[in-house]
Write a protein that holds these residues in place. Structure first.
Motif, mmCIF file in Angstrom:
data_model
loop_
_atom_site.group_PDB
_atom_site.id
_atom_site.type_symbol
_atom_site.label_atom_id
_atom_site.label_comp_id
_atom_site.label_asym_id
_atom_site.label_seq_id
_atom_site.Cartn_x
_atom_site.Cartn_y
_atom_site.Cartn_z
ATOM 1 N N ASP A 123 37.024 26.491 53.221
ATOM 2 C CA ASP A 123 38.039 25.427 53.238
ATOM 3 C C ASP A 123 38.937 25.548 54.459
ATOM 4 O O ASP A 123 39.274 24.541 55.104
ATOM 5 C CB ASP A 123 38.893 25.490 51.965
ATOM 6 N N ALA A 124 39.349 26.775 54.784
ATOM 7 C CA ALA A 124 40.245 26.983 55.920
ATOM 8 C C ALA A 124 39.572 26.600 57.233
ATOM 9 O O ALA A 124 40.175 25.948 58.098
ATOM 10 C CB ALA A 124 40.701 28.441 55.959
ATOM 11 N N ILE A 125 38.300 26.991 57.392
ATOM 12 C CA ILE A 125 37.586 26.679 58.628
ATOM 13 C C ILE A 125 37.421 25.170 58.797
ATOM 14 O O ILE A 125 37.653 24.615 59.884
ATOM 15 C CB ILE A 125 36.217 27.387 58.644
ATOM 16 N N LEU A 126 37.031 24.495 57.727
ATOM 17 C CA LEU A 126 36.844 23.046 57.821
ATOM 18 C C LEU A 126 38.168 22.331 58.074
ATOM 19 O O LEU A 126 38.205 21.295 58.745
ATOM 20 C CB LEU A 126 36.182 22.521 56.543
ATOM 21 N N TRP A 127 39.257 22.879 57.558
ATOM 22 C CA TRP A 127 40.585 22.311 57.837
ATOM 23 C C TRP A 127 40.900 22.435 59.331
ATOM 24 O O TRP A 127 41.343 21.477 59.964
ATOM 25 C CB TRP A 127 41.624 23.031 56.995
ATOM 26 N N ALA A 128 40.650 23.600 59.899
ATOM 27 C CA ALA A 128 40.911 23.803 61.329
ATOM 28 C C ALA A 128 40.057 22.890 62.198
ATOM 29 O O ALA A 128 40.454 22.527 63.309
ATOM 30 C CB ALA A 128 40.663 25.257 61.706
ATOM 31 N N PRO A 165 45.830 22.436 60.553
ATOM 32 C CA PRO A 165 47.030 23.234 60.310
ATOM 33 C C PRO A 165 48.053 23.028 61.429
ATOM 34 O O PRO A 165 47.681 22.875 62.599
ATOM 35 C CB PRO A 165 46.503 24.676 60.304
ATOM 36 N N ARG A 166 49.323 23.035 61.057
ATOM 37 C CA ARG A 166 50.387 22.794 62.032
ATOM 38 C C ARG A 166 50.460 23.888 63.087
ATOM 39 O O ARG A 166 50.831 23.637 64.231
ATOM 40 C CB ARG A 166 51.747 22.726 61.316
ATOM 41 N N ASN A 167 50.138 25.109 62.706
ATOM 42 C CA ASN A 167 50.218 26.237 63.636
ATOM 43 C C ASN A 167 49.240 27.321 63.186
ATOM 44 O O ASN A 167 48.642 27.233 62.106
ATOM 45 C CB ASN A 167 51.650 26.774 63.721
ATOM 46 N N VAL A 168 49.084 28.329 64.008
ATOM 47 C CA VAL A 168 48.104 29.384 63.737
ATOM 48 C C VAL A 168 48.479 30.177 62.489
ATOM 49 O O VAL A 168 47.609 30.569 61.698
ATOM 50 C CB VAL A 168 47.971 30.323 64.964
ATOM 51 N N LYS A 169 49.769 30.438 62.292
ATOM 52 C CA LYS A 169 50.184 31.217 61.124
ATOM 53 C C LYS A 169 49.784 30.527 59.825
ATOM 54 O O LYS A 169 49.356 31.181 58.867
ATOM 55 C CB LYS A 169 51.696 31.450 61.169
ATOM 56 N N THR A 170 49.902 29.207 59.785
ATOM 57 C CA THR A 170 49.478 28.463 58.595
ATOM 58 C C THR A 170 47.981 28.593 58.384
ATOM 59 O O THR A 170 47.505 28.769 57.253
ATOM 60 C CB THR A 170 49.869 26.980 58.731
#
Length: 330
Positions: free
Chosen positions: A256-261, A270-275
């Motif tokens: 999910d995180a990769i597809l979001w990026a 994501p708004r920034n790398v930390k998110t």
């Protein structure tokens, strides 16, 4: 004009060339020994310029190189090679940085493929945390610094297991209102670059461009499969196969995180790398997306109706501009 330097050549009365370790259209990376510090080896990036530049363009480009090199020399982060020197010889400029031993992640992927295996997700996430820390550091500078060419071959793992984000070849300073010229001309690597990077318009780019390339790199690391070119994805979104369909061992959270990026529009990433790192390591992507929406809403509460209308128009024009960029590059 690009100059060639053979083994044994001495640059700047200090750096003895061993061999060429990287090659590009407008420059090379040389492995050199520092004659003032015995036993120290450096990576020396040689920068030459487009021969079609006018004298004014060339002067502007070289001035920009000096400004950017000065900023890079001030950076100090454990996951970035230290820039220690810069100088010029005739029409070529040079950037000196630490030489990083070890394999790059492209070679690591190749070994996994040869063994018909996938890389361990825990190892990849450990590398991602180090890469993300370096990117957050770059993006937090004033002005912000974009890498613009994140990909497996630009990430090295030292024998001690430390990840280094190398090759500042396309780094760009995001100075407001300033048209910048990158240290090495180019637009990044097509397989990992977001749509907004194709047009070369720095006004449409921010840290989310690096986040797209970061996500694309993780996609490749976990699937042994290069990501689909963003232009092909736009024409047919189904071209991008979900990571777990290739490697079922990937956790749903990481997929999910990769597809979001890797969302096509920067506003959907994501708004920034930390998110993004939070999404990779714990918090659900859906909750982080929801939180980002709330943050955006609170930021806009102080705007009057006319300002809100203008904001929506600007957003629509930005997306339309991205589409035109795509069409120009098909």
């Amino acid at each position: 004009m690009k100059q060639e330097f053979s083994s044994g050549s001495i640059l700047h009365d200090r750096y003895k060339v061993e061999r060429v370790i990287g090659q590009g259209g407008y420059g090379s990376i040389l492995l050199a020994e520092d004659l003032r510090l015995s036993g120290r080896f450096c990576a020396v990036k040689q920068v030459s310029y487009d021969p079609n530049y006018t004298s004014t363009m060339l002067e502007d480009a070289r001035d920009q190189f000096m400004r950017e090199a000065t900023v890079l020399a001030r950076l100090d982060h454990p996951n970035l090679p230290k820039v220690s020197d810069f100088f010029s010889i005739d029409d070529n400029d040079f950037l000196v940085m630490d030489y990083i031993p070890g394999d790059d992640l492209r070679a690591v992927i190749a070994k996994a493929e040869a063994n018909k295996q996938f890389l361990n997700e825990a190892d990849v996430i450990d590398w991602a945390m180090q890469i993300g820390d370096a990117l957050s550091y770059l993006h937090s500078q004033n002005p912000a610094i974009l890498h613009r060419d994140i990909k497996p071959s630009n990430i090295k793992v030292t024998p001690a297991g430390v990840v280094k984000l190398v090759d500042f070849g396309l780094v760009k300073l995001l100075a407001p209102g300033e048209v910048t010229i990158t240290i090495m001309q180019g637009q990044g690597t097509a397989l990992y670059s977001p749509l907004e990077q194709y047009g070369g318009d720095s006004n449409m780019m921010d840290g989310r461009a690096d986040i797209y390339a970061f996500g694309s790199t993780l996609y490749h690391l976990l699937t042994n499969t290069p990501p689909v070119n963003v232009r092909d994805r736009f024409l047919d979104p189904s071209n991008l196969v979900p990571p777990r369909e290739i490697n079922p061992a990937i956790s749903p959270r990481v997929e999910d995180a990769i597809l979001w990026a890797m969302e096509l529009h920067p506003n959907e990433r994501p708004r920034n790398v930390k998110t993004f790192l939070k999404a990779l390591t714990g918090e659900s992507t859906s909750s982080l997306r929801h939180l980002a929406g709330k943050v955006n809403f609170r930021e806009y509460q102080g705007l009057d109706r006319t300002e809100m209308i203008l904001l929506y128009i600007a957003g629509g024009l930005t997306f339309f501009s991205l589409l035109l960029t795509l069409i120009r590059n098909i």
